[in-house]
Design a protein around this motif. Sequence first.
Motif, short mmCIF file in Angstrom:
data_model
loop_
_atom_site.label_atom_id
_atom_site.label_comp_id
_atom_site.label_asym_id
_atom_site.label_seq_id
_atom_site.Cartn_x
_atom_site.Cartn_y
_atom_site.Cartn_z
N GLU A 63 1.07 -1.48 0.29
CA GLU A 63 0.00 -0.22 0.16
C GLU A 63 0.73 1.42 -0.05
OE1 GLU A 63 -3.93 -1.49 1.94
OE2 GLU A 63 -1.99 -0.58 4.01
N ARG A 64 0.56 1.41 -0.59
CA ARG A 64 1.38 3.34 -0.51
C ARG A 64 0.17 4.62 -1.10
NH1 ARG A 64 5.05 1.92 -6.20
NH2 ARG A 64 3.23 1.04 -6.73
N GLN A 65 1.10 6.01 -0.35
CA GLN A 65 -0.39 6.93 -0.94
C GLN A 65 0.93 8.13 -1.45
OE1 GLN A 65 -0.85 8.21 3.20
NE2 GLN A 65 -1.97 6.99 3.61
N GLY A 81 -4.50 6.88 -1.51
CA GLY A 81 -3.71 6.09 -1.26
C GLY A 81 -4.40 4.91 -2.62
N HIS A 82 -3.41 4.03 -2.29
CA HIS A 82 -2.63 3.17 -3.42
C HIS A 82 -2.92 1.68 -2.39
CE1 HIS A 82 -3.38 5.92 -6.59
NE2 HIS A 82 -2.19 7.35 -5.65
N THR A 83 -3.84 0.88 -3.32
CA THR A 83 -3.17 -0.46 -2.89
C THR A 83 -1.67 -1.12 -3.73
OG1 THR A 83 -4.40 -1.83 -4.59
CG2 THR A 83 -5.05 -0.93 -2.67
N ALA A 84 -1.56 -2.20 -4.18
CA ALA A 84 -0.12 -2.95 -4.98
C ALA A 84 0.06 -3.02 -5.80
CB ALA A 84 0.27 -3.86 -4.45
N ASP A 85 -2.19 -3.63 -6.51
CA ASP A 85 -2.82 -3.73 -7.68
C ASP A 85 -3.13 -2.04 -8.76
OD1 ASP A 85 -2.13 -6.36 -7.40
OD2 ASP A 85 -4.40 -6.61 -6.68
N GLU A 86 -2.89 -1.06 -7.84
CA GLU A 86 -3.51 0.02 -8.27
C GLU A 86 -2.12 1.57 -8.50
OE1 GLU A 86 -7.45 0.76 -5.73
OE2 GLU A 86 -5.68 1.09 -4.36
N ALA A 87 -0.96 0.95 -9.39
CA ALA A 87 0.08 2.27 -9.81
C ALA A 87 -0.27 3.44 -9.98
CB ALA A 87 0.72 1.87 -11.26
#
Length: 477
Positions: A261-263, A362-368
């Motif tokens: 997960e990333r921001q 916010g992004h999941t691993a599948d959401e670049a």
Amino acid sequence: MTKDVIALTPKMPDINTLLAGLFAGGPDLGINPLAEGAVVQLCAPGGRPLVSVEAPLLVQVPGEAQRLLGAEVAAPKEPFWWTEARASTAIEEGERLAGSFAGRLTAVLDGTVWPSEAAHTDVVPLTPETATAAPAPEATPPAVDVLTDKAAVVIQDRPVVAMTSWLADALRTASASDRALQIVTPPHTSLTLPTRNALHGHPNRWVIQDPDSGYYDGLSGAQLHWQDGHFTPARTAEGNARIAEAFKPRPTPDSPDAQGERQLILSLHTTHPADEHLLLGGALEAAWQALTGAPPAGWSTAEPIALPWSRRQLTELARTRAQKNIPTWLTTVGTPDRPAIATTRITHTSAGIEEHITLTLGHTADEAPPLDVLAPLAETLATEHGLTSMLTTLRSARRDLTVPPRFEAPPIPLSFTLGANAVSEIGRAHAQHPQGGLRPAQLGHTSRPALHYILGDGTDPNSWTTLQQLTQHLKSA
């Protein structure tokens, strides 16, 4: 401490319904209006506040109840009314009175109480001790549990501590009286980004009451103790702050780093001429549209976010406050399927009308994260929305954009953009040739361009050094 109870209803609680709720303790209780009627206190015969009830708020933005109260809350379909009560648990009957107040509202209006186990409709008789309890000091705001010469302490037991109007009032009161705002929560609580931003830095604190680690600062990890009327770091013999074990990073299968997960964070500064036809919010709307494919969903001056997105309405608010020399602070959110939140501070300065915006997605691993959009967005902001500067960063952190009381890795710079006016003030030749071989791309008009500096890909912490060197170079002009 206090206990929060919230009634979520599809219809507005009218005066008769509110009065029926306020009679949860019988006819002997008194009613005390505060804040020009925005808050009503239910008081014991001796004047002691038992329950403080805020005026019902119409929430028109999807997903706010779930964002702030938990995914399992069964809120009515938007729009719905949010009526919040805070009960003093220093008085034995306070929590049951708040539950009866909310239960009576939802029984009449077919709504939901949070937390659900608090709801009931019984009359709560007062003990003789409560009936004769002395009133609280007049200077104590309804949201504050402990008021000392050094701190206004708010004790919260909610899944997410949001920057509600209650909390904003406590922050203003603390700041005006040169006190620290200190929020005490259990370790399972998290903060919204607006709350974290409001608490950032001394003297305000987020205090975690952990059964194993004792008290510690949820943002810095410093172990705390109560001394001289406020929470302060417990230091070693050498004078150093100790870090609580519960705060230290512990990789787990569900941690943001392990989950990927990333921001993505954009820090924008825009400047506009003080014109009567100015419409604010354009830079934020353009960034939101470019990064998510949709405009913002809603905005408000406090959480929950109640109002549908409207540049006209937020401009009218900012203009009214500017006439009183008051800056405007507001929060903006997106739709539940695309976590995004922004805080904006609008001020009237000698340079014009300035917007300081922090937008986080916010992004999941599948959401670049859409990094390829940043340069075109920077050009749009520079040419159409008065961009002064923009810093973009990337970090490993929760997709839901809440802040846990544990160590989080700092963000890593991606790019920095300098608007055309700023480039002109610094000097184009100087701004185009920083040390270290960094060469910016020119954006917008060739005769008067903005400059876009690529600092890294969001994985190398040395990008902070590159940014620092660039900043020093630009300041040396």
